[in-house]
Design a protein around this motif. Structure first.
Motif, short mmCIF file in Angstrom:
data_model
loop_
_atom_site.label_atom_id
_atom_site.label_comp_id
_atom_site.label_asym_id
_atom_site.label_seq_id
_atom_site.Cartn_x
_atom_site.Cartn_y
_atom_site.Cartn_z
N ASN A 87 0.86 -1.09 -0.25
CA ASN A 87 -0.25 -0.07 -0.13
C ASN A 87 1.04 1.40 0.17
O ASN A 87 0.65 2.21 -0.56
CB ASN A 87 -0.63 0.17 1.65
CG ASN A 87 -2.24 0.84 1.38
OD1 ASN A 87 -2.41 1.27 -0.16
ND2 ASN A 87 -2.05 1.14 2.64
N GLN A 88 2.17 1.04 0.83
CA GLN A 88 3.11 2.32 1.06
C GLN A 88 3.15 2.14 -0.47
O GLN A 88 3.82 3.73 -0.67
CB GLN A 88 3.74 2.61 2.39
CG GLN A 88 3.08 2.89 3.48
CD GLN A 88 2.41 4.41 4.12
OE1 GLN A 88 3.16 4.90 3.30
NE2 GLN A 88 1.63 4.16 4.47
N ILE A 107 0.90 4.14 -3.21
CA ILE A 107 0.44 5.68 -2.74
C ILE A 107 1.84 6.73 -3.10
O ILE A 107 1.90 7.25 -3.69
CB ILE A 107 0.14 5.67 -1.36
CG1 ILE A 107 -1.39 5.05 -1.00
CG2 ILE A 107 0.19 7.11 -0.63
CD1 ILE A 107 -1.67 5.17 0.84
N ARG A 108 3.18 5.76 -2.64
CA ARG A 108 4.03 6.59 -3.11
C ARG A 108 4.48 7.32 -4.25
O ARG A 108 5.06 8.01 -5.22
CB ARG A 108 5.43 6.58 -2.23
CG ARG A 108 5.14 6.70 -0.73
CD ARG A 108 6.38 6.64 -0.23
NE ARG A 108 6.43 6.48 1.79
CZ ARG A 108 6.87 7.35 2.09
NH1 ARG A 108 6.76 8.48 1.83
NH2 ARG A 108 6.14 7.57 3.06
N ARG A 119 -0.40 5.87 -7.08
CA ARG A 119 -1.47 4.26 -7.38
C ARG A 119 -2.45 4.71 -6.12
O ARG A 119 -2.66 3.56 -5.72
CB ARG A 119 -1.09 3.53 -7.88
CG ARG A 119 -0.28 3.69 -9.09
CD ARG A 119 0.42 2.63 -9.88
NE ARG A 119 1.66 2.54 -10.64
CZ ARG A 119 2.20 1.49 -11.07
NH1 ARG A 119 2.09 0.79 -11.35
NH2 ARG A 119 3.08 2.46 -12.35
N GLU A 120 -3.19 5.18 -5.59
CA GLU A 120 -3.99 5.48 -4.80
C GLU A 120 -5.38 4.14 -5.15
O GLU A 120 -5.79 3.68 -4.22
CB GLU A 120 -4.75 6.87 -4.21
CG GLU A 120 -3.12 7.84 -3.61
CD GLU A 120 -3.11 8.34 -4.75
OE1 GLU A 120 -3.37 8.20 -5.98
OE2 GLU A 120 -1.67 8.94 -4.68
N GLU A 121 -5.55 4.12 -6.09
CA GLU A 121 -6.29 3.40 -5.94
C GLU A 121 -6.40 1.75 -6.35
O GLU A 121 -7.09 0.37 -5.55
CB GLU A 121 -7.20 3.71 -8.22
CG GLU A 121 -7.92 5.02 -7.26
CD GLU A 121 -7.15 6.53 -7.65
OE1 GLU A 121 -6.11 5.49 -8.06
OE2 GLU A 121 -7.52 6.85 -7.75
N GLY A 161 -4.04 1.12 -4.51
CA GLY A 161 -3.41 0.65 -2.58
C GLY A 161 -4.29 0.29 -2.28
O GLY A 161 -5.08 -0.60 -1.07
N LEU A 162 -5.72 0.58 -2.38
CA LEU A 162 -7.10 1.05 -1.98
C LEU A 162 -7.02 -0.57 -1.61
O LEU A 162 -7.75 -1.68 -1.38
CB LEU A 162 -8.10 1.26 -1.85
CG LEU A 162 -9.35 1.78 -1.34
CD1 LEU A 162 -9.24 1.95 0.07
CD2 LEU A 162 -10.27 2.80 -2.05
#
Length: 64
Positions: free
Chosen positions: A20-21, A24-25, A28-30, A32-33
């Protein structure tokens, strides 16, 4: 309760947190979710199986 189950859940949690980290970095937040949700589903499936085993044990213990 098996100690192995606790270690499996902890390993999945650590792996999901790292992935996830990383996602996110990289912006690609989606994704990661989605990784977090997939990890949650995997752990819940493991727990549901153990709860089902517990209910079967109680049924056999009380002869239902």
């Amino acid at each position: 309760m098996d100690v192995d189950l606790i270690f499996k859940i902890a390993a999945i949690g650590i792996l999901v947190a790292v992935l996830n980290q990383l996602l996110i970095r990289s912006g690609r937040e989606e994704q990661g979710l989605m990784v977090v949700l997939a990890g949650l589903v995997i752990v819940l499936m493991m727990l549901v199986q153990k709860i089902s085993d517990l209910f079967e044990l109680v049924k056999t213990l009380f002869h239902f």
